[in-house]
Motif scaffolding. Sequence first.
Motif, mmCIF file in Angstrom:
data_model
loop_
_atom_site.group_PDB
_atom_site.id
_atom_site.type_symbol
_atom_site.label_atom_id
_atom_site.label_comp_id
_atom_site.label_asym_id
_atom_site.label_seq_id
_atom_site.Cartn_x
_atom_site.Cartn_y
_atom_site.Cartn_z
ATOM 1 N N MET A 36 11.869 2.853 -15.700
ATOM 2 C CA MET A 36 11.771 3.556 -14.414
ATOM 3 C C MET A 36 10.334 3.526 -13.897
ATOM 4 O O MET A 36 10.115 3.383 -12.694
ATOM 5 C CB MET A 36 12.233 5.010 -14.556
ATOM 6 C CG MET A 36 13.698 5.189 -14.730
ATOM 7 S SD MET A 36 14.050 6.956 -14.968
ATOM 8 C CE MET A 36 15.821 6.924 -15.020
ATOM 9 N N GLN A 37 9.380 3.683 -14.802
ATOM 10 C CA GLN A 37 7.970 3.642 -14.400
ATOM 11 C C GLN A 37 7.614 2.276 -13.826
ATOM 12 O O GLN A 37 6.915 2.183 -12.814
ATOM 13 C CB GLN A 37 7.059 3.966 -15.592
ATOM 14 C CG GLN A 37 5.587 4.032 -15.234
ATOM 15 C CD GLN A 37 5.267 5.143 -14.240
ATOM 16 O OE1 GLN A 37 5.630 6.296 -14.452
ATOM 17 N NE2 GLN A 37 4.593 4.809 -13.159
ATOM 18 N N SER A 38 8.120 1.228 -14.437
ATOM 19 C CA SER A 38 7.883 -0.123 -13.925
ATOM 20 C C SER A 38 8.490 -0.292 -12.534
ATOM 21 O O SER A 38 7.881 -0.871 -11.635
ATOM 22 C CB SER A 38 8.482 -1.171 -14.866
ATOM 23 O OG SER A 38 7.825 -1.159 -16.095
ATOM 24 N N GLU A 39 9.713 0.231 -12.382
ATOM 25 C CA GLU A 39 10.384 0.171 -11.083
ATOM 26 C C GLU A 39 9.586 0.952 -10.037
ATOM 27 O O GLU A 39 9.409 0.488 -8.900
ATOM 28 C CB GLU A 39 11.801 0.741 -11.211
ATOM 29 C CG GLU A 39 12.632 0.626 -9.958
ATOM 30 C CD GLU A 39 14.022 1.238 -10.104
ATOM 31 O OE1 GLU A 39 14.716 1.318 -9.070
ATOM 32 O OE2 GLU A 39 14.410 1.643 -11.219
ATOM 33 N N ALA A 45 3.911 -0.507 -4.997
ATOM 34 C CA ALA A 45 3.148 -1.673 -4.538
ATOM 35 C C ALA A 45 3.789 -2.248 -3.272
ATOM 36 O O ALA A 45 3.087 -2.594 -2.310
ATOM 37 C CB ALA A 45 3.090 -2.732 -5.633
ATOM 38 N N GLU A 46 5.110 -2.314 -3.269
ATOM 39 C CA GLU A 46 5.831 -2.816 -2.095
ATOM 40 C C GLU A 46 5.610 -1.887 -0.906
ATOM 41 O O GLU A 46 5.432 -2.347 0.240
ATOM 42 C CB GLU A 46 7.329 -2.919 -2.426
ATOM 43 C CG GLU A 46 8.153 -3.624 -1.382
ATOM 44 C CD GLU A 46 9.613 -3.771 -1.798
ATOM 45 O OE1 GLU A 46 10.422 -4.134 -0.914
ATOM 46 O OE2 GLU A 46 9.962 -3.517 -2.964
ATOM 47 N N TYR A 47 5.584 -0.592 -1.154
ATOM 48 C CA TYR A 47 5.347 0.389 -0.104
ATOM 49 C C TYR A 47 3.952 0.189 0.494
ATOM 50 O O TYR A 47 3.790 0.189 1.724
ATOM 51 C CB TYR A 47 5.504 1.803 -0.675
ATOM 52 C CG TYR A 47 5.169 2.908 0.293
ATOM 53 C CD1 TYR A 47 6.071 3.277 1.293
ATOM 54 C CD2 TYR A 47 3.958 3.586 0.213
ATOM 55 C CE1 TYR A 47 5.769 4.297 2.188
ATOM 56 C CE2 TYR A 47 3.648 4.605 1.103
ATOM 57 C CZ TYR A 47 4.552 4.950 2.088
ATOM 58 O OH TYR A 47 4.255 5.954 2.981
ATOM 59 N N GLU A 48 2.951 0.033 -0.361
ATOM 60 C CA GLU A 48 1.579 -0.178 0.113
ATOM 61 C C GLU A 48 1.486 -1.443 0.972
ATOM 62 O O GLU A 48 0.837 -1.441 2.028
ATOM 63 C CB GLU A 48 0.602 -0.258 -1.062
ATOM 64 C CG GLU A 48 0.388 1.056 -1.789
ATOM 65 C CD GLU A 48 -0.173 2.151 -0.899
ATOM 66 O OE1 GLU A 48 -1.049 1.860 -0.056
ATOM 67 O OE2 GLU A 48 0.278 3.302 -1.040
ATOM 68 N N GLN A 49 2.141 -2.495 0.536
ATOM 69 C CA GLN A 49 2.142 -3.743 1.313
ATOM 70 C C GLN A 49 2.820 -3.540 2.665
ATOM 71 O O GLN A 49 2.370 -4.069 3.681
ATOM 72 C CB GLN A 49 2.850 -4.856 0.547
ATOM 73 C CG GLN A 49 2.078 -5.378 -0.646
ATOM 74 C CD GLN A 49 2.882 -6.388 -1.457
ATOM 75 O OE1 GLN A 49 4.084 -6.562 -1.269
ATOM 76 N NE2 GLN A 49 2.201 -7.056 -2.388
ATOM 77 N N SER A 50 3.899 -2.769 2.651
ATOM 78 C CA SER A 50 4.628 -2.510 3.897
ATOM 79 C C SER A 50 3.802 -1.681 4.865
ATOM 80 O O SER A 50 3.848 -1.909 6.086
ATOM 81 C CB SER A 50 5.947 -1.803 3.608
ATOM 82 O OG SER A 50 6.796 -2.647 2.897
ATOM 83 N N SER A 75 10.229 3.715 5.529
ATOM 84 C CA SER A 75 10.885 4.986 5.224
ATOM 85 C C SER A 75 11.879 4.812 4.073
ATOM 86 O O SER A 75 11.980 5.669 3.184
ATOM 87 C CB SER A 75 11.591 5.502 6.470
ATOM 88 O OG SER A 75 12.276 6.685 6.186
ATOM 89 N N SER A 76 12.593 3.696 4.079
ATOM 90 C CA SER A 76 13.545 3.407 3.011
ATOM 91 C C SER A 76 12.826 3.268 1.665
ATOM 92 O O SER A 76 13.291 3.785 0.637
ATOM 93 C CB SER A 76 14.294 2.116 3.337
ATOM 94 O OG SER A 76 14.989 1.651 2.221
ATOM 95 N N LEU A 77 11.693 2.596 1.665
ATOM 96 C CA LEU A 77 10.905 2.455 0.432
ATOM 97 C C LEU A 77 10.423 3.814 -0.061
ATOM 98 O O LEU A 77 10.442 4.101 -1.260
ATOM 99 C CB LEU A 77 9.707 1.522 0.656
ATOM 100 C CG LEU A 77 10.025 0.038 0.824
ATOM 101 C CD1 LEU A 77 8.759 -0.724 1.182
ATOM 102 C CD2 LEU A 77 10.642 -0.518 -0.448
ATOM 103 N N GLN A 78 10.010 4.642 0.896
ATOM 104 C CA GLN A 78 9.534 5.976 0.547
ATOM 105 C C GLN A 78 10.662 6.801 -0.100
ATOM 106 O O GLN A 78 10.441 7.494 -1.093
ATOM 107 C CB GLN A 78 9.011 6.667 1.803
ATOM 108 C CG GLN A 78 8.102 7.818 1.532
ATOM 109 C CD GLN A 78 7.434 8.312 2.821
ATOM 110 O OE1 GLN A 78 8.002 8.212 3.913
ATOM 111 N NE2 GLN A 78 6.231 8.843 2.693
ATOM 112 N N GLN A 79 11.858 6.685 0.455
ATOM 113 C CA GLN A 79 13.013 7.386 -0.113
ATOM 114 C C GLN A 79 13.323 6.869 -1.523
ATOM 115 O O GLN A 79 13.650 7.648 -2.416
ATOM 116 C CB GLN A 79 14.244 7.232 0.793
ATOM 117 C CG GLN A 79 14.153 7.973 2.107
ATOM 118 C CD GLN A 79 13.958 9.464 1.896
ATOM 119 O OE1 GLN A 79 14.605 10.089 1.069
ATOM 120 N NE2 GLN A 79 13.040 10.047 2.662
ATOM 121 N N ASP A 80 13.207 5.548 -1.711
ATOM 122 C CA ASP A 80 13.416 4.965 -3.043
ATOM 123 C C ASP A 80 12.411 5.539 -4.042
ATOM 124 O O ASP A 80 12.758 5.861 -5.185
ATOM 125 C CB ASP A 80 13.285 3.443 -3.011
ATOM 126 C CG ASP A 80 14.454 2.764 -2.319
ATOM 127 O OD1 ASP A 80 15.494 3.419 -2.096
ATOM 128 O OD2 ASP A 80 14.320 1.548 -2.010
#
Length: 150
Positions: A36-39, A45-50, A75-80
């Motif tokens: 989970m930590q890896s996920e 990282a994906e959120y920061e890029q977005s 917003s979807s990444l943030q919810q994830d």
Amino acid sequence: MKKFNFTLQSLKKYNDQVLDSEKSILGRLRAELAEMQSELDAKAAEYEQSIDKLNELVRGGTTAMRLSLHKKYVSSLQQDIYRIKAHMAQKRKEIENQLQKVIDATKEVSKLEKLEEKQLEEYRYAAQKERDQIIEEFVTNGSSNGGTTQ
């Protein structure tokens, strides 16, 4: 003298198996948490890029539709990320509970090991006493024969 036999050996064996099982479960839970930590790290990282991409779009000028879609994606990444963090908190509680089970099982095994040590000590004491008695009888019988051997 007969061979030493711990009277609660079957219970000790059972408790050892329980302890191994509880440790195995704890290991699995910890591995799940690490996954989970890896996920979470990947999503962050994906959120920061977005966010960087969104800022780039705002600075460079784009259509309202494209900007809206990218905001929804962010917003979807943030919810994830929130979802993963909630699952991680729940997993940490499971790990804490499982760790307590391991501690309790370890205590049970330890109690039986101490009891086994005590029984073994008593067995050794009785064996030594029996050997001493045999030697004493041999010496006594040998001296009553006048100390001569035939």
